[in-house]
Design an enzyme around this catalytic site. Structure first.
Site, PDB file in Angstrom:
ATOM      1  N   ALA A  62       0.942  -1.389   0.120  1.00  0.00           N
ATOM      2  CA  ALA A  62       0.059  -0.115  -0.059  1.00  0.00           C
ATOM      3  C   ALA A  62       0.812   1.119   0.003  1.00  0.00           C
ATOM      4  O   ALA A  62       2.104   1.162   0.289  1.00  0.00           O
ATOM      5  CB  ALA A  62      -1.082  -0.002   1.349  1.00  0.00           C
ATOM      6  N   TYR A 127      -5.777   9.847   1.123  1.00  0.00           N
ATOM      7  CA  TYR A 127      -5.350   8.381   1.351  1.00  0.00           C
ATOM      8  C   TYR A 127      -6.529   7.516   1.755  1.00  0.00           C
ATOM      9  O   TYR A 127      -6.814   6.508   1.305  1.00  0.00           O
ATOM     10  CB  TYR A 127      -4.425   8.411   2.660  1.00  0.00           C
ATOM     11  CG  TYR A 127      -4.151   7.019   3.216  1.00  0.00           C
ATOM     12  CD1 TYR A 127      -3.679   5.971   2.663  1.00  0.00           C
ATOM     13  CD2 TYR A 127      -4.776   6.639   4.505  1.00  0.00           C
ATOM     14  CE1 TYR A 127      -3.191   4.704   3.400  1.00  0.00           C
ATOM     15  CE2 TYR A 127      -4.595   5.498   5.163  1.00  0.00           C
ATOM     16  CZ  TYR A 127      -3.939   4.688   4.466  1.00  0.00           C
ATOM     17  OH  TYR A 127      -3.455   3.340   5.206  1.00  0.00           O
ATOM     18  N   TRP A 152      -4.278   1.950  13.318  1.00  0.00           N
ATOM     19  CA  TRP A 152      -3.316   2.580  14.510  1.00  0.00           C
ATOM     20  C   TRP A 152      -2.217   1.190  14.402  1.00  0.00           C
ATOM     21  O   TRP A 152      -1.903   0.926  15.854  1.00  0.00           O
ATOM     22  CB  TRP A 152      -3.923   2.843  15.631  1.00  0.00           C
ATOM     23  CG  TRP A 152      -4.545   4.023  15.971  1.00  0.00           C
ATOM     24  CD1 TRP A 152      -5.493   4.670  15.082  1.00  0.00           C
ATOM     25  CD2 TRP A 152      -4.824   4.825  16.960  1.00  0.00           C
ATOM     26  NE1 TRP A 152      -6.207   5.700  15.448  1.00  0.00           N
ATOM     27  CE2 TRP A 152      -5.691   5.887  16.711  1.00  0.00           C
ATOM     28  CE3 TRP A 152      -4.264   4.608  18.371  1.00  0.00           C
ATOM     29  CZ2 TRP A 152      -6.056   6.776  17.668  1.00  0.00           C
ATOM     30  CZ3 TRP A 152      -4.740   5.806  19.389  1.00  0.00           C
ATOM     31  CH2 TRP A 152      -5.549   6.548  18.972  1.00  0.00           C
TER      32      TRP A 152
HETATM   33  N1  LIG Z   1       0.248   1.718   9.326  1.00  0.00           N
HETATM   34  C1  LIG Z   1      -0.805   2.013   9.818  1.00  0.00           C
HETATM   35  O1  LIG Z   1      -1.037   2.683  10.781  1.00  0.00           O
HETATM   36  C2  LIG Z   1      -2.281   1.510   9.203  1.00  0.00           C
HETATM   37  C3  LIG Z   1      -3.342   1.782   9.729  1.00  0.00           C
HETATM   38  C4  LIG Z   1      -4.506   1.116   8.933  1.00  0.00           C
HETATM   39  C5  LIG Z   1      -4.539   0.618   8.094  1.00  0.00           C
HETATM   40  N2  LIG Z   1      -3.264   0.131   7.453  1.00  0.00           N
HETATM   41  C6  LIG Z   1      -3.179  -0.732   6.102  1.00  0.00           C
HETATM   42  O2  LIG Z   1      -2.416  -1.707   6.705  1.00  0.00           O
HETATM   43  C7  LIG Z   1      -1.694  -2.283   5.326  1.00  0.00           C
HETATM   44  C8  LIG Z   1      -0.178  -2.538   5.729  1.00  0.00           C
HETATM   45  O3  LIG Z   1       0.509  -1.445   6.101  1.00  0.00           O
HETATM   46  P1  LIG Z   1       1.950  -1.493   6.539  1.00  0.00           P
HETATM   47  O4  LIG Z   1       1.990  -0.210   7.790  1.00  0.00           O
HETATM   48  O5  LIG Z   1       2.526  -2.848   6.609  1.00  0.00           O
HETATM   49  O6  LIG Z   1       2.496  -0.527   5.248  1.00  0.00           O
HETATM   50  P2  LIG Z   1       3.773  -0.416   4.666  1.00  0.00           P
HETATM   51  O7  LIG Z   1       4.774  -0.540   5.960  1.00  0.00           O
HETATM   52  O8  LIG Z   1       4.075   0.950   4.071  1.00  0.00           O
HETATM   53  O9  LIG Z   1       4.251  -1.650   3.763  1.00  0.00           O
HETATM   54  C9  LIG Z   1       3.821  -1.384   2.601  1.00  0.00           C
HETATM   55  C10 LIG Z   1       4.762  -2.122   1.581  1.00  0.00           C
HETATM   56  O10 LIG Z   1       4.484  -2.216   0.137  1.00  0.00           O
HETATM   57  C11 LIG Z   1       5.364  -2.186  -0.536  1.00  0.00           C
HETATM   58  N3  LIG Z   1       5.109  -1.757  -2.036  1.00  0.00           N
HETATM   59  C12 LIG Z   1       5.025  -0.403  -2.429  1.00  0.00           C
HETATM   60  N4  LIG Z   1       4.753  -0.391  -3.883  1.00  0.00           N
HETATM   61  C13 LIG Z   1       4.529  -1.686  -4.169  1.00  0.00           C
HETATM   62  C14 LIG Z   1       4.167  -2.165  -5.337  1.00  0.00           C
HETATM   63  N5  LIG Z   1       4.135  -1.386  -6.464  1.00  0.00           N
HETATM   64  N6  LIG Z   1       4.069  -3.739  -5.505  1.00  0.00           N
HETATM   65  C15 LIG Z   1       4.310  -4.422  -4.268  1.00  0.00           C
HETATM   66  N7  LIG Z   1       4.577  -3.599  -3.351  1.00  0.00           N
HETATM   67  C16 LIG Z   1       4.889  -2.392  -2.863  1.00  0.00           C
HETATM   68  C17 LIG Z   1       6.269  -0.965   0.099  1.00  0.00           C
HETATM   69  O11 LIG Z   1       7.545  -1.332  -0.209  1.00  0.00           O
HETATM   70  P3  LIG Z   1       8.392   0.306  -0.130  1.00  0.00           P
HETATM   71  O12 LIG Z   1       8.832   0.648   1.307  1.00  0.00           O
HETATM   72  O13 LIG Z   1       9.687  -0.055  -0.841  1.00  0.00           O
HETATM   73  O14 LIG Z   1       7.615   1.386  -0.689  1.00  0.00           O
HETATM   74  C18 LIG Z   1       6.201  -1.664   1.562  1.00  0.00           C
HETATM   75  O15 LIG Z   1       7.230  -2.957   1.666  1.00  0.00           O
HETATM   76  C19 LIG Z   1      -1.904  -1.135   4.284  1.00  0.00           C
HETATM   77  O16 LIG Z   1      -2.958  -1.540   3.344  1.00  0.00           O
HETATM   78  C20 LIG Z   1      -2.396  -0.109   5.097  1.00  0.00           C
HETATM   79  O17 LIG Z   1      -3.142   0.900   4.436  1.00  0.00           O
HETATM   80  C21 LIG Z   1      -2.046   0.816   7.924  1.00  0.00           C
END
Ligand SMILES: NC(=O)c1ccc[n+]([C@@H]2O[C@H](COP(=O)([O-])OP(=O)(O)OC[C@H]3O[C@@H](n4cnc5c(N)ncnc54)[C@H](OP(=O)(O)O)[C@@H]3O)[C@@H](O)[C@H]2O)c1
Length: 292
Positions: A62, A127, A152
Site C-alpha cells: 500500500a 489516502y 493504528w
Molecule cells: N500503518 C498503519 O497505521 C495502518 C493503519 C490502518 C491500515 N493500514 C493498512 O495496513 C496495510 C499494511 O500497512 P503497513 O504499515 O504494513 O504498510 P508499509 O509498511 O508501508 O508496507 C507497504 C509495503 O508495500 C510495498 N510496496 C510499495 N509499492 C509496491 C508495489 N508497487 N508492489 C508491491 N509492493 C509495494 C512497500 O515497499 P516500499 O517501502 O519499498 O515502498 C512496503 O514494503 C496497508 O494496506 C495500510 O493501508 C495501515
C-alpha cells in the site's frame, strides 16, 4: 499444504507475517515485495502467479504515507486503488480469494460509537479516498475477497508511532501529544496471526469462507496521549508528556477524531479472539527490548 502469496512483504504488516509464519506449519507463504512482484503491473502479477497454485493472496502492499498522499495523488491512487484492481482482476482469472487490508481512514471520524462495516464511509483524507476506492474495485473484480479494515498499526517492524514515541521520549524532556483523537492501537502481529487463523479455520471447515468487509483492531480504546503514557510507563521512560488538541498539531491530511472499529462481525463469523491493546503493547515492547 495451503499456499499463500503475500504482496508488500517487506512492509510492517508483511514483516509481522514473516515473524510468525513458522508457527503455521500447514501454511506455505511466499513473501514478495515490489522488486519481485509490482502490483501496479498487471502482467507482472499474472506472470508471477500463473504457475504457482496459490490458495490465497494477502495484499499488504500500500501507499501508507498519509500526509504525502495529499500532494502525491497519482502514486497513492495507483497503489491503493488501481493496483488493488489489478490484483482483483488476476485473482478472479485464477479463482484465488484475496485478503486485502484497508483502514479506519475510510471514515470521517465524526461518530461517537464504534464503526460497523455497514456504516457509511466518507473519508476526509486523500489516502482514505484511495483506500475506499481500492475496496470498491476489489469487490467488483473479485467478489470472493475479504477486506479487513484496521487502525493504528504498530509493531517491532518498520516505522510506527510506538517506535517514534520511544525515541522522542528518550531524546526529550517534554513531549506534546494529541488527546482528542481516540482509536484502538493494533499490534500488526495480532492482525497477521488473526488472518492466518482465519485461513486455517476456513480450510479445516470450522468456519465458512464469507467474503466482504470486516473490521479488526485490538480491543479497547485510548487517545494518542494515553497510548504514549502507556508506552513510556512500560519502557521506564521518564518524559513529561502533555496532552494537546489536534488543532495544535496540524497535519497535511486531516485525521479522524474517532476511529474505533466495531469488531463483532469478524469475531462471530471467523470465531477469533482479539487481545486487549495494552497486553499486546507489552508483548511488542518485550520484542523490541530483545531486538536492541
Ligand atoms: N500503518 C498503519 O497505521 C495502518 C493503519 C490502518 C491500515 N493500514 C493498512 O495496513 C496495510 C499494511 O500497512 P503497513 O504499515 O504494513 O504498510 P508499509 O509498511 O508501508 O508496507 C507497504 C509495503 O508495500 C510495498 N510496496 C510499495 N509499492 C509496491 C508495489 N508497487 N508492489 C508491491 N509492493 C509495494 C512497500 O515497499 P516500499 O517501502 O519499498 O515502498 C512496503 O514494503 C496497508 O494496506 C495500510 O493501508 C495501515
Amino acid at each position: 499444504m495451503i499456499k499463500v502469496l503475500i504482496t508488500g512483504g517487506k512492509g510492517q504488516l508483511g514483516q509481522s507475517f514473516q515473524s510468525i509464519s513458522n508457527k503455521f506449519v500447514d501454511i506455505n507463504i511466499s513473501f514478495t515485495d515490489v522488486e519481485d512482484l509490482n502490483i501496479c503491473d498487471i502482467d507482472n502479477i499474472r506472470d508471477f502467479i500463473s504457475d504457482k497454485d496459490y490458495n490465497y493472496i494477502i495484499n499488504c502492499a500500500a501507499y501508507t504515507a498519509v500526509d504525502k498522499a495529499e500532494s502525491d495523488k497519482i502514486a497513492s491512487l495507483q497503489l491503493n486503488a488501481e493496483a488493488v484492481k489489478n490484483i482483483g482482476i488476476v485473482a478472479k482469472e485464477f479463482n484465488i480469494p484475496v485478503i486485502h487490508i484497508s483502514t479506519d481512514y475510510v471514515f470521517d471520524g465524526n461518530s461517537f460509537k464504534p464503526y460497523t462495516e455497514n456504516d457509511y464511509a466518507v473519508p476526509s483524507s486523500y489516502y482514505g479516498q484511495t483506500k475506499l476506492l481500492g475496496e470498491k474495485y476489489l469487490l467488483e473484480e473479485q467478489p470472493n475477497s475479504i477486506i479487513i479494515r484496521t487502525a493504528w498499526l504498530y509493531s517491532e517492524f518498520g516505522n510506527n508511532f510506538v517506535k517514534t514515541m520511544i525515541k522522542l521520549g528518550n531524546d526529550r524532556d517534554l513531549l506534546k501529544v494529541v488527546v482528542d483523537q481516540v482509536g484502538s492501537p493494533t499490534y500488526a502481529v495480532d492482525l497477521a496471526e488473526g488472518i492466518l487463523n482465519i485461513i486455517l479455520k476456513i480450510e479445516n471447515k470450522s468456519v465458512n469462507f464469507t467474503p466482504g468487509i470486516y473490521h479488526f483492531s485490538n480491543e479497547g480504546v485510548c487517545s494518542w496521549y494515553d497510548f504514549t503514557i502507556n508506552i513510556h510507563q512500560l519502557m521506564g521512560i521518564d518524559c513529561n508528556v502533555l496532552p494537546i488538541e489536534s488543532k495544535e498539531y496540524p497535519t497535511a491530511a486531516p485525521r479522524p477524531y474517532y476511529s474505533v472499529l466495531n469488531k463483532t462481525k469478524i469475531k462471530t463469523t471467523y470465531k477469533i479472539e482479539i487481545p486487549y491493546w495494552r497486553f499486546s503493547l507489552e508483548k511488542c515492547l518485550r520484542k523490541l527490548a530483545t531486538k536492541n
